[in-house]
Design a protein around this motif. Structure first.
Motif, PDB file in Angstrom:
ATOM      1  N   SER A 148      -9.979   6.265  46.051  1.00 42.13           N
ATOM      2  CA  SER A 148      -8.870   6.962  45.402  1.00 42.13           C
ATOM      3  C   SER A 148      -9.369   8.199  44.682  1.00 42.13           C
ATOM      4  O   SER A 148     -10.567   8.504  44.669  1.00 42.13           O
ATOM      5  CB  SER A 148      -8.167   6.023  44.415  1.00 42.13           C
ATOM      6  N   GLN A 149      -8.435   8.907  44.052  1.00 44.29           N
ATOM      7  CA  GLN A 149      -8.782  10.179  43.419  1.00 44.29           C
ATOM      8  C   GLN A 149      -9.795  10.032  42.279  1.00 44.29           C
ATOM      9  O   GLN A 149     -10.716  10.854  42.166  1.00 44.29           O
ATOM     10  CB  GLN A 149      -7.518  10.870  42.899  1.00 44.29           C
ATOM     11  N   PRO A 150      -9.705   8.999  41.396  1.00 45.28           N
ATOM     12  CA  PRO A 150     -10.740   8.862  40.359  1.00 45.28           C
ATOM     13  C   PRO A 150     -12.147   8.747  40.929  1.00 45.28           C
ATOM     14  O   PRO A 150     -13.101   9.283  40.359  1.00 45.28           O
ATOM     15  CB  PRO A 150     -10.319   7.585  39.618  1.00 45.28           C
ATOM     16  N   GLY A 151     -12.266   8.037  42.061  1.00 47.72           N
ATOM     17  CA  GLY A 151     -13.578   7.947  42.691  1.00 47.72           C
ATOM     18  C   GLY A 151     -14.027   9.269  43.254  1.00 47.72           C
ATOM     19  O   GLY A 151     -15.202   9.655  43.137  1.00 47.72           O
ATOM     20  N   LEU A 152     -13.102  10.019  43.863  1.00 42.98           N
ATOM     21  CA  LEU A 152     -13.451  11.336  44.405  1.00 42.98           C
ATOM     22  C   LEU A 152     -13.844  12.312  43.298  1.00 42.98           C
ATOM     23  O   LEU A 152     -14.674  13.199  43.509  1.00 42.98           O
ATOM     24  CB  LEU A 152     -12.266  11.897  45.199  1.00 42.98           C
ATOM     25  N   ASN A 153     -13.250  12.124  42.105  1.00 46.89           N
ATOM     26  CA  ASN A 153     -13.612  13.000  40.992  1.00 46.89           C
ATOM     27  C   ASN A 153     -15.072  12.846  40.584  1.00 46.89           C
ATOM     28  O   ASN A 153     -15.652  13.723  39.964  1.00 46.89           O
ATOM     29  CB  ASN A 153     -12.709  12.714  39.796  1.00 46.89           C
ATOM     30  N   SER A 671      -8.153  13.866  16.438  1.00 53.19           N
ATOM     31  CA  SER A 671      -6.779  14.369  16.400  1.00 53.19           C
ATOM     32  C   SER A 671      -6.610  15.558  17.336  1.00 53.19           C
ATOM     33  O   SER A 671      -5.620  15.660  18.067  1.00 53.19           O
ATOM     34  CB  SER A 671      -6.414  14.773  14.965  1.00 53.19           C
ATOM     35  N   HIS A 672      -7.584  16.441  17.316  1.00 52.35           N
ATOM     36  CA  HIS A 672      -7.546  17.598  18.216  1.00 52.35           C
ATOM     37  C   HIS A 672      -7.574  17.161  19.682  1.00 52.35           C
ATOM     38  O   HIS A 672      -6.792  17.666  20.511  1.00 52.35           O
ATOM     39  CB  HIS A 672      -8.749  18.509  17.920  1.00 52.35           C
ATOM     40  N   ALA A 673      -8.463  16.208  20.024  1.00 52.11           N
ATOM     41  CA  ALA A 673      -8.585  15.767  21.413  1.00 52.11           C
ATOM     42  C   ALA A 673      -7.314  15.088  21.899  1.00 52.11           C
ATOM     43  O   ALA A 673      -6.893  15.283  23.052  1.00 52.11           O
ATOM     44  CB  ALA A 673      -9.788  14.821  21.554  1.00 52.11           C
ATOM     45  N   GLU A 674      -6.676  14.276  21.042  1.00 56.03           N
ATOM     46  CA  GLU A 674      -5.421  13.622  21.441  1.00 56.03           C
ATOM     47  C   GLU A 674      -4.333  14.654  21.679  1.00 56.03           C
ATOM     48  O   GLU A 674      -3.559  14.549  22.647  1.00 56.03           O
ATOM     49  CB  GLU A 674      -4.991  12.636  20.356  1.00 56.03           C
ATOM     50  N   TRP A 675      -4.235  15.654  20.793  1.00 55.16           N
ATOM     51  CA  TRP A 675      -3.244  16.714  20.988  1.00 55.16           C
ATOM     52  C   TRP A 675      -3.516  17.452  22.294  1.00 55.16           C
ATOM     53  O   TRP A 675      -2.596  17.720  23.077  1.00 55.16           O
ATOM     54  CB  TRP A 675      -3.313  17.688  19.812  1.00 55.16           C
ATOM     55  N   LEU A 676      -4.771  17.774  22.552  1.00 51.74           N
ATOM     56  CA  LEU A 676      -5.144  18.519  23.751  1.00 51.74           C
ATOM     57  C   LEU A 676      -4.815  17.720  25.016  1.00 51.74           C
ATOM     58  O   LEU A 676      -4.254  18.262  25.986  1.00 51.74           O
ATOM     59  CB  LEU A 676      -6.639  18.841  23.698  1.00 51.74           C
ATOM     60  N   ASN A 678      -2.618  15.334  25.401  1.00 50.60           N
ATOM     61  CA  ASN A 678      -1.159  15.242  25.586  1.00 50.60           C
ATOM     62  C   ASN A 678      -0.589  16.518  26.192  1.00 50.60           C
ATOM     63  O   ASN A 678       0.269  16.463  27.073  1.00 50.60           O
ATOM     64  CB  ASN A 678      -0.483  14.948  24.244  1.00 50.60           C
ATOM     65  N   ARG A 679      -1.059  17.671  25.730  1.00 55.25           N
ATOM     66  CA  ARG A 679      -0.546  18.936  26.267  1.00 55.25           C
ATOM     67  C   ARG A 679      -0.985  19.152  27.715  1.00 55.25           C
ATOM     68  O   ARG A 679      -0.197  19.585  28.560  1.00 55.25           O
ATOM     69  CB  ARG A 679      -1.027  20.108  25.404  1.00 55.25           C
ATOM     70  N   LEU A 680      -2.239  18.846  28.011  1.00 57.98           N
ATOM     71  CA  LEU A 680      -2.729  19.065  29.367  1.00 57.98           C
ATOM     72  C   LEU A 680      -2.103  18.091  30.358  1.00 57.98           C
ATOM     73  O   LEU A 680      -1.964  18.413  31.540  1.00 57.98           O
ATOM     74  CB  LEU A 680      -4.247  18.937  29.409  1.00 57.98           C
ATOM     75  N   SER A 681      -1.717  16.894  29.898  1.00 56.50           N
ATOM     76  CA  SER A 681      -1.069  15.945  30.806  1.00 56.50           C
ATOM     77  C   SER A 681       0.301  16.446  31.255  1.00 56.50           C
ATOM     78  O   SER A 681       0.810  16.012  32.296  1.00 56.50           O
ATOM     79  CB  SER A 681      -0.934  14.581  30.126  1.00 56.50           C
ATOM     80  N   LEU A 682       0.905  17.362  30.487  1.00 53.38           N
ATOM     81  CA  LEU A 682       2.168  17.957  30.903  1.00 53.38           C
ATOM     82  C   LEU A 682       1.964  19.011  31.991  1.00 53.38           C
ATOM     83  O   LEU A 682       2.886  19.313  32.752  1.00 53.38           O
ATOM     84  CB  LEU A 682       2.865  18.602  29.696  1.00 53.38           C
ATOM     85  N   ARG A 687      -3.771  13.252  35.357  1.00 53.62           N
ATOM     86  CA  ARG A 687      -5.016  13.697  34.737  1.00 53.62           C
ATOM     87  C   ARG A 687      -5.779  12.499  34.181  1.00 53.62           C
ATOM     88  O   ARG A 687      -5.218  11.633  33.526  1.00 53.62           O
ATOM     89  CB  ARG A 687      -4.706  14.688  33.613  1.00 53.62           C
ATOM     90  N   GLN A 688      -7.099  12.453  34.461  1.00 53.09           N
ATOM     91  CA  GLN A 688      -7.931  11.342  34.036  1.00 53.09           C
ATOM     92  C   GLN A 688      -8.552  11.635  32.667  1.00 53.09           C
ATOM     93  O   GLN A 688      -9.066  12.719  32.435  1.00 53.09           O
ATOM     94  CB  GLN A 688      -9.042  11.084  35.059  1.00 53.09           C
ATOM     95  N   HIS A 689      -8.499  10.650  31.774  1.00 54.62           N
ATOM     96  CA  HIS A 689      -9.087  10.781  30.454  1.00 54.62           C
ATOM     97  C   HIS A 689     -10.490  10.186  30.458  1.00 54.62           C
ATOM     98  O   HIS A 689     -10.725   9.128  31.042  1.00 54.62           O
ATOM     99  CB  HIS A 689      -8.229  10.072  29.405  1.00 54.62           C
ATOM    100  N   GLY A 690     -11.399  10.857  29.787  1.00 50.97           N
ATOM    101  CA  GLY A 690     -12.783  10.392  29.738  1.00 50.97           C
ATOM    102  C   GLY A 690     -13.120   9.730  28.424  1.00 50.97           C
ATOM    103  O   GLY A 690     -12.340   8.947  27.874  1.00 50.97           O
ATOM    104  N   SER A 691     -14.267  10.071  27.872  1.00 50.59           N
ATOM    105  CA  SER A 691     -14.760   9.420  26.660  1.00 50.59           C
ATOM    106  C   SER A 691     -14.272  10.168  25.420  1.00 50.59           C
ATOM    107  O   SER A 691     -13.494  11.121  25.492  1.00 50.59           O
ATOM    108  CB  SER A 691     -16.283   9.359  26.701  1.00 50.59           C
ATOM    109  N   PHE A 692     -14.770   9.738  24.269  1.00 48.92           N
ATOM    110  CA  PHE A 692     -14.334  10.288  22.987  1.00 48.92           C
ATOM    111  C   PHE A 692     -14.620  11.782  22.904  1.00 48.92           C
ATOM    112  O   PHE A 692     -13.775  12.570  22.488  1.00 48.92           O
ATOM    113  CB  PHE A 692     -15.064   9.535  21.862  1.00 48.92           C
ATOM    114  N   LEU A 693     -15.810  12.184  23.289  1.00 44.61           N
ATOM    115  CA  LEU A 693     -16.203  13.592  23.290  1.00 44.61           C
ATOM    116  C   LEU A 693     -16.263  14.093  24.727  1.00 44.61           C
ATOM    117  O   LEU A 693     -16.768  13.396  25.610  1.00 44.61           O
ATOM    118  CB  LEU A 693     -17.571  13.770  22.629  1.00 44.61           C
ATOM    119  N   PHE A 694     -15.788  15.300  24.962  1.00 45.63           N
ATOM    120  CA  PHE A 694     -15.786  15.821  26.325  1.00 45.63           C
ATOM    121  C   PHE A 694     -15.692  17.344  26.290  1.00 45.63           C
ATOM    122  O   PHE A 694     -15.223  17.945  25.316  1.00 45.63           O
ATOM    123  CB  PHE A 694     -14.609  15.247  27.123  1.00 45.63           C
TER     124      PHE A 694
END
Length: 793
Positions: A148-153, A671-676, A678-682, A687-694
């Motif tokens: 699937s796409q997550p594996g291809l990523n 807080s910044h990462a969660e806001w980011l 959410n906006r990028l998922s629109l 869109r796949q989410h990774g770890s705490f820092l990215f």
């Protein structure tokens, strides 16, 4: 680079599809080939008759170009197992949208299958080789249908160089930790199977193991002794009689291999690199004639391991160390001229106590007139070498160093602290009186170079005389004074004085009793601090035997500047300037917000600042994902579960306190990462989410934190090895009087039995947190750390 051979159009179609004779689902085959064929040119692979093949597929004329056996038609039954390439091309042809990476990977697999099949023919298609070929081809095409796409990523860029692609894919799989593999689910297995196919194609074995290149050598497994006692074996102690030595078989790389690893180049200790578990065995064979058997031997080994864990705590007053009464008795006897002991033997025994060296090292003591005759540090190869300076009444030694350390480059000199590897330690007045007659006699022979202080002394005779002397002082009070305990006593006293065994080891040149410690690789200490600790110990010794203790002569301050230990310590003002520059860059990039590119640049700048703060405030090693999940950070109690690494292919985490500014910064970043996100998922679907820092790449996809990605995005501000923070941090924590054991637990430097939260640990988590939190807060203020807000306020 792998390529096709020249065939007819019909032969080329058969080579591409490897079809069942009935050419089942011909329309889907045409659609699949139309998608795959253009990718060969992208990979730089020459496909004969490419234009003709594309025309045939576009016009739907495959039935005219090949011989179709319609009588062999049996539907879909058996297609995926017997003709997997045919089935996979049908599946790709049926799909409306096929990711480019999957098409490119399919093209690479097709050319590899074609080449592999041709290589089998000259060997008369040995039955076993054919089975392996068929199994791998069936497996890889099954993964192409199911991934699937997550594996291809997770796939690295597909290139025409098969070996290069396989190397990148293998590295990608090695970097995926168990938590990520669990999140990927079946896709991780699919990627592993794809890598297995390329491994076999390149000549690998029948297990998942990459074939070696020409000139590579296997990693050698060499047995190294594992100490059973807290101290080195003491031949004069009856407790060591009959002990069974053990051997730990450790998988170690060759030194040149270790020096080529990212771990070493990033500034980490080579002692932390092991390539597998330790296998412990007893060096003594089973006494089967006395009823010995493997079951009893296993029980004894388990009990010895428990004893080693207990002994590794290094509690004060251990049996292997001298107590105050024994040291008083020893010094009084040495300084008493009425005691029967030769002048040379008296001086040898005293130097062993004053320097913490064994008799063999003391016998090789050199004498110089003044400090200018002491050799340069780089010309002193033996770490146990002692130089006695006659005029200043001091002894000089090279501070203990690890066997291997990252080379200090000239370009780094301006940002690294001054390093002086030699220690000049005073000999108190009352002790110098024992050495003075011998020094005065030998000093006349000193010209331009040093001379051996005990060159005219018979080692055998001195040993016998000293042994008889120790027996005489033990006999009256049942003492436990031995040569080994005398040589180790300075280490014990300095350990008690400083609170850090590593600082004691720098002076005495002894590795810790539990074995080589990575802390020696990282620690640095002011020379004046070590001199003050040593002077305090020797003055106390004088006070025990002399009513009016003479003061030890002070060395000139000019000789005691700089630090000993690690020479890879960044100056504190340079660290402060680094964080200031990173904050300024974040604020500069904040003005770029308003576009997607500006959003990406700002986020990466903020991530750089947070990552470097984690480096300097947690002792984080440059491994992937310092924090994988939000749950690994407790803001209320201010604890972190930070990623750590102890070997190649496996790692562990450690729990460390988070000072207030770091905790607040992580909350702001979250807080910044969660806001980011959410906006990028629109904007980006699925869109796949990774770890705490990215980080974010140019496509606004999340990029995992790895040494390579950190080096790339930090290159403009920080070009030194990533792990030099650990060299700075250990010494700075000790400057704030954090005890050595607490620093080692914070940095992840512990041996068997010293685990901070293990069974035999006496660490109080509340006190541990309070001490480190206060010290880290002071360091954060010292380098000017501040909380930088993200977009979400």
């Amino acid at each position: 680079m792998t390529n096709f051979v020249e065939l007819t159009v019909e032969g080329q179609l058969k080579d591409l599809v490897r079809p069942r004779p009935d050419w089942f689902e011909m329309n889907a085959i045409e659609d699949g080939l139309a998608k795959i064929i253009p990718e060969f040119a992208t990979l730089g692979i020459d496909l004969p008759h490419k234009d003709s093949l594309l025309t045939i597929c576009a016009q739907g004329r495959i039935d005219k170009a090949v011989n179709v056996d319609k009588e062999a038609s049996q539907g879909v039954r058996g297609l995926k197992g017997l003709f997997p390439q045919h089935a996979a091309i049908i599946e790709l042809g049926r799909r409306d949208q096929v990711p480019e990476a999957l098409l490119r990977l399919s093209a690479l697999i097709i050319v590899c299958v074609s080449d592999w099949s041709r290589k089998l023919e000259p060997s008369a298609r040995d039955a076993q080789d054919v089975v392996i070929f068929d199994r791998r081809v069936e497996g890889v095409w099954r993964q192409i249908r199911l991934i699937s796409q997550p594996g291809l990523n997770r796939l690295p860029p597909v290139v025409g160089d098969v070996e290069e692609f396989y190397s990148r894919l293998e590295e990608t799989l090695e970097d995926i930790d168990p938590r990520e593999a669990e999140a990927l689910g079946q896709d991780y297995s699919y990627l592993t199977e794809i890598a297995r196919f390329f491994n076999f194609y390149l000549g690998g074995g029948r297990i998942y193991q990459r074939s070696r290149k020409h000139g590579d050598q296997p990693r050698k497994i060499r047995p190294v002794p594992l100490p059973q006692n807290v101290l080195d074996t003491d031949p004069d102690s009856d407790l060591d009689a009959g002990s069974s030595p053990e051997t730990a078989v450790i998988s170690r790389r060759r030194p040149e291999e270790v020096r080529a690893t990212e771990h070493y180049l990033a500034g980490n200790s080579p002692d932390e690199v092991e390539d597998g578990p330790r296998l412990i065995k007893s060096a003594r064979p089973l006494s089967t004639g006395l009823g010995g058997n493997p079951v009893q031997a296993a029980i004894r080994v388990a009990n010895r391991k428990i004893h080693q864990r207990r002994a590794a705590q290094l509690l004060p007053g251990r049996w292997q160390t001298l107590n105050e009464a024994e040291v008083r008795s020893l010094i009084s006897a040495i300084l008493n001229p009425e005691v029967t002991l030769g002048a040379s033997s008296r001086a040898i025994l005293l130097l062993s106590l004053l320097t913490g060296r064994d008799l063999d090292a003391v016998f090789e003591t050199s004498l110089v007139r003044d400090a200018s005759q002491v050799p340069k540090a780089n010309s002193i190869q033996d770490i146990t070498a002692i130089y006695v300076v006659a005029e200043s009444r001091e002894w000089v030694v090279k501070a203990l160093q690890p066997e291997s350390r990252r080379t200090r480059k000239k370009a780094w000199k301006s940002v690294l602290a001054d390093h002086e590897p030699l220690l000049y330690l005073p000999i108190p007045e009352s002790f110098w009186s024992v050495l003075e007659p011998l020094v005065a006699d030998r000093k006349r022979q000193v010209k331009k170079r040093s001379v051996k202080l005990f060159s005219n002394v018979s080692h055998e005779r001195a040993n016998a005389e000293i042994t008889a002397f120790l027996s005489s002082i033990n006999r009256g009070n049942r003492g436990r004074t031995t040569l080994a305990r005398i040589a180790y006593h300075l280490t014990e006293e300095l350990h008690a004085e400083s609170g850090d065994l590593i600082e004691a080891s720098l002076v005495t040149g002894r590795q810790p009793p539990y074995g080589a410690s990575a802390a020696i690789y990282y620690h640095h200490c002011d020379r004046q601090k070590l001199l003050d600790q040593y002077s305090s110990v020797t003055r106390r010794w004088q006070s025990w035997v002399l009513a009016d203790s003479a003061s030890a002569p002070e060395c000139q301050r000019a000789l005691l500047d700089g630090t000993v230990g690690s020479d890879l310590v960044i100056d504190t003002p340079v660290v402060a300037d680094l964080f200031k520059a990173l904050r300024e860059q974040v604020e500069y990039d904040r003005d770029l917000l308003g576009t997607l590119e500006g959003l990406r640049v700002f986020h990466n700048s903020l991530t750089n600042y947070v990552v470097l703060m984690l480096f300097w405030m947690s002792g984080y090693r440059a491994v992937q994902d310092p924090l994988s999940e939000q749950c690994e950070f407790n803001h209320r109690r201010r604890w972190l579960v930070i990623a750590d690494k102890t070997g190649d292919g496996y790692g562990h985490c450690r729990m460390v306190p988070a000072c207030q500014v770091l905790a607040d910064q992580l909350v702001a970043y979250h807080s910044h990462a969660e806001w980011l996100r959410n906006r990028l998922s629109l904007i980006i679907e699925n869109r796949q989410h990774g770890s705490f820092l990215f980080y974010l790449d140019t496509q606004l996809d999340e990029v995992q934190l790895r040494p390579a990605s950190m080096e790339t995005l930090l290159e403009w501000a920080y070009v030194l090895p990533l792990n030099l923070n650990r060299h700075w941090l250990r010494g700075e924590l000790r400057r704030l009087d954090v005890s050595g054991p607490y620093v080692d637990r914070f940095m992840g430097h512990w041996s068997m039995g010293q685990e901070p939260w293990g069974r035999f640990s006496a660490v109080d988590p509340v006190d541990f947190h309070g001490v480190l939190d206060s010290a880290l807060g002071q360091l954060a203020e010292k380098i000017g750390l501040q909380v930088v807000e993200g977009i979400a306020r």
